[in-house]
Design a protein around this motif. Sequence first.
Motif, mmCIF file in Angstrom:
data_model
loop_
_atom_site.group_PDB
_atom_site.id
_atom_site.type_symbol
_atom_site.label_atom_id
_atom_site.label_comp_id
_atom_site.label_asym_id
_atom_site.label_seq_id
_atom_site.Cartn_x
_atom_site.Cartn_y
_atom_site.Cartn_z
ATOM 1 N N CYS A 1 0.866 -1.187 0.000
ATOM 2 C CA CYS A 1 0.000 0.000 0.000
ATOM 3 C C CYS A 1 0.899 1.233 0.000
ATOM 4 O O CYS A 1 1.220 1.780 1.059
ATOM 5 N N LEU A 2 1.329 1.631 -1.165
ATOM 6 C CA LEU A 2 2.247 2.758 -1.285
ATOM 7 C C LEU A 2 1.474 4.077 -1.293
ATOM 8 O O LEU A 2 0.367 4.156 -1.817
ATOM 9 N N THR A 3 2.072 5.102 -0.713
ATOM 10 C CA THR A 3 1.507 6.453 -0.733
ATOM 11 C C THR A 3 2.582 7.411 -1.228
ATOM 12 O O THR A 3 3.589 7.630 -0.547
ATOM 13 N N ILE A 4 2.373 7.965 -2.411
ATOM 14 C CA ILE A 4 3.263 8.983 -2.962
ATOM 15 C C ILE A 4 2.452 10.269 -3.071
ATOM 16 O O ILE A 4 1.664 10.450 -3.995
ATOM 17 N N ASN A 5 2.625 11.121 -2.099
ATOM 18 C CA ASN A 5 1.798 12.327 -1.998
ATOM 19 C C ASN A 5 2.301 13.392 -2.975
ATOM 20 O O ASN A 5 3.293 14.069 -2.722
ATOM 21 N N LYS A 6 1.574 13.541 -4.085
ATOM 22 C CA LYS A 6 1.894 14.569 -5.073
ATOM 23 C C LYS A 6 1.043 15.824 -4.891
ATOM 24 O O LYS A 6 1.242 16.813 -5.589
ATOM 25 N N MET A 7 0.100 15.749 -3.966
ATOM 26 C CA MET A 7 -0.796 16.876 -3.757
ATOM 27 C C MET A 7 -0.096 18.053 -3.086
ATOM 28 O O MET A 7 -0.326 19.218 -3.439
ATOM 29 N N ALA A 8 0.767 17.766 -2.102
ATOM 30 C CA ALA A 8 1.355 18.832 -1.292
ATOM 31 C C ALA A 8 2.123 19.842 -2.132
ATOM 32 O O ALA A 8 2.023 21.055 -1.898
ATOM 33 N N GLN A 9 2.894 19.380 -3.114
ATOM 34 C CA GLN A 9 3.709 20.314 -3.893
ATOM 35 C C GLN A 9 2.845 21.286 -4.693
ATOM 36 O O GLN A 9 3.205 22.459 -4.856
ATOM 37 N N HIS A 10 1.713 20.830 -5.175
ATOM 38 C CA HIS A 10 0.808 21.722 -5.915
ATOM 39 C C HIS A 10 0.136 22.723 -4.975
ATOM 40 O O HIS A 10 -0.054 23.892 -5.339
ATOM 41 N N VAL A 11 -0.219 22.269 -3.787
ATOM 42 C CA VAL A 11 -0.826 23.171 -2.806
ATOM 43 C C VAL A 11 0.169 24.251 -2.398
ATOM 44 O O VAL A 11 -0.172 25.442 -2.338
ATOM 45 N N PHE A 12 1.415 23.856 -2.131
ATOM 46 C CA PHE A 12 2.432 24.830 -1.750
ATOM 47 C C PHE A 12 2.696 25.828 -2.870
ATOM 48 O O PHE A 12 2.961 27.012 -2.614
ATOM 49 N N GLN A 13 2.636 25.381 -4.116
ATOM 50 C CA GLN A 13 2.865 26.279 -5.245
ATOM 51 C C GLN A 13 1.790 27.362 -5.303
ATOM 52 O O GLN A 13 2.085 28.544 -5.497
ATOM 53 N N ILE A 14 0.533 26.967 -5.114
ATOM 54 C CA ILE A 14 -0.559 27.944 -5.144
ATOM 55 C C ILE A 14 -0.444 28.911 -3.970
ATOM 56 O O ILE A 14 -0.615 30.132 -4.126
ATOM 57 N N GLU A 15 -0.131 28.384 -2.785
ATOM 58 C CA GLU A 15 -0.019 29.242 -1.609
ATOM 59 C C GLU A 15 1.140 30.224 -1.750
ATOM 60 O O GLU A 15 1.006 31.412 -1.390
ATOM 61 N N ASN A 16 2.267 29.791 -2.276
ATOM 62 C CA ASN A 16 3.421 30.680 -2.430
ATOM 63 C C ASN A 16 3.149 31.780 -3.438
ATOM 64 O O ASN A 16 3.555 32.936 -3.243
ATOM 65 N N GLU A 17 2.464 31.438 -4.528
ATOM 66 C CA GLU A 17 2.115 32.461 -5.517
ATOM 67 C C GLU A 17 1.167 33.490 -4.924
ATOM 68 O O GLU A 17 1.261 34.690 -5.223
ATOM 69 N N ALA A 18 0.239 33.043 -4.096
ATOM 70 C CA ALA A 18 -0.699 33.978 -3.471
ATOM 71 C C ALA A 18 0.013 34.897 -2.479
ATOM 72 O O ALA A 18 -0.321 36.082 -2.358
ATOM 73 N N ARG A 19 1.001 34.369 -1.768
ATOM 74 C CA ARG A 19 1.719 35.189 -0.789
ATOM 75 C C ARG A 19 2.595 36.237 -1.450
ATOM 76 O O ARG A 19 2.909 37.266 -0.839
ATOM 77 N N GLN A 20 3.029 35.990 -2.678
ATOM 78 C CA GLN A 20 3.894 36.948 -3.361
ATOM 79 C C GLN A 20 3.170 38.242 -3.682
ATOM 80 O O GLN A 20 3.799 39.296 -3.794
ATOM 81 N N SER A 21 1.864 38.184 -3.848
ATOM 82 C CA SER A 21 1.082 39.400 -4.067
ATOM 83 C C SER A 21 0.667 39.958 -2.724
ATOM 84 O O SER A 21 -0.025 39.295 -1.951
ATOM 85 N N GLN A 22 1.115 41.156 -2.415
ATOM 86 C CA GLN A 22 0.847 41.758 -1.117
ATOM 87 C C GLN A 22 -0.639 42.059 -0.963
ATOM 88 O O GLN A 22 -1.215 42.859 -1.703
ATOM 89 N N MET A 23 -1.259 41.394 -0.008
ATOM 90 C CA MET A 23 -2.674 41.641 0.253
ATOM 91 C C MET A 23 -2.817 42.762 1.274
ATOM 92 O O MET A 23 -1.926 42.988 2.090
ATOM 93 N N GLY A 24 -3.941 43.425 1.222
ATOM 94 C CA GLY A 24 -4.185 44.497 2.170
ATOM 95 C C GLY A 24 -5.468 45.225 1.847
ATOM 96 O O GLY A 24 -6.060 45.044 0.775
ATOM 97 N N VAL A 25 -5.893 46.056 2.769
ATOM 98 C CA VAL A 25 -7.123 46.827 2.611
ATOM 99 C C VAL A 25 -6.843 48.055 1.765
ATOM 100 O O VAL A 25 -5.875 48.787 2.009
ATOM 101 N N LYS A 26 -7.673 48.294 0.760
ATOM 102 C CA LYS A 26 -7.558 49.474 -0.100
ATOM 103 C C LYS A 26 -8.784 50.345 0.101
ATOM 104 O O LYS A 26 -9.922 49.879 -0.024
ATOM 105 N N ILE A 27 -8.567 51.600 0.432
ATOM 106 C CA ILE A 27 -9.662 52.544 0.682
ATOM 107 C C ILE A 27 -9.683 53.572 -0.438
ATOM 108 O O ILE A 27 -8.684 54.256 -0.691
ATOM 109 N N ASN A 28 -10.826 53.677 -1.108
ATOM 110 C CA ASN A 28 -11.008 54.627 -2.203
ATOM 111 C C ASN A 28 -12.058 55.656 -1.830
ATOM 112 O O ASN A 28 -13.056 55.335 -1.183
ATOM 113 N N ALA A 29 -11.822 56.904 -2.244
ATOM 114 C CA ALA A 29 -12.785 57.982 -2.017
ATOM 115 C C ALA A 29 -13.780 57.995 -3.170
ATOM 116 O O ALA A 29 -13.433 58.342 -4.302
#
Length: 208
Positions: free
Chosen positions: A67-95
């Motif tokens: 019963c082998l387990t080769i987890n290929k899911m984690a690397q794809h999840v980390f890739q999406i999370e790292n790309e999201a972190r590269q874009s600085q999130m924050g609150v933007k207030i417009n008049a």
Amino acid sequence: MGDNDADDIISEVKERYEESMAYTGQWRSRARDDLRFFYADAYNHGQWDDAVYQARMGTFGGSPRPCLTINKMAQHVFQIENEARQSQMGVKINATGFGAMAEAADALEGIVRHIEYQSNAQQNAYACAIQGQVREGLGWFHVVTDYVGPGTFDQDFYIRSVPNPLSVHFDPASTEPDHSDQNWAMIVEEMDRAEFTHLYPVLISSEN
């Protein structure tokens, strides 16, 4: 706070908790399955169906098979999370409209930036919310007030993370995709009975 007020609050919280569990019960079960699949390895066999795993191990008779387990899911999840972190999130207030001025919007945005900075929101709250979105389907953070330091009664705003998205229970009547129209939400945490009694003696006395 009187006994009747405490009883009303407890009853309201219980009622809303039951409503949320009835509405989100299926999602919570599937979110736990997603987490189990994400953290699967050769020791916990989280990517195997329990019945199939037991059959392959020879539990029901027959010779055991690998019963082998080769987890290929984690690397794809980390890739999406790292790309999201590269874009600085924050609150933007417009008049926009009603006599709003760009100077006032910039001043308010500066206050929000200060709150984000002192909360380390980019690394803590926002990053934790991204993980919840990618791994379980929902991510949360919340704004709280807390004392500035141990020697003062002054308080300030802080953006805090919610490490466990499943601990958040929200208004099932919400219809907007971002839940902006919900009327209530609460975080449910488990704690030792003695600690709860120490922190909330009024609620304990009202139950008795």
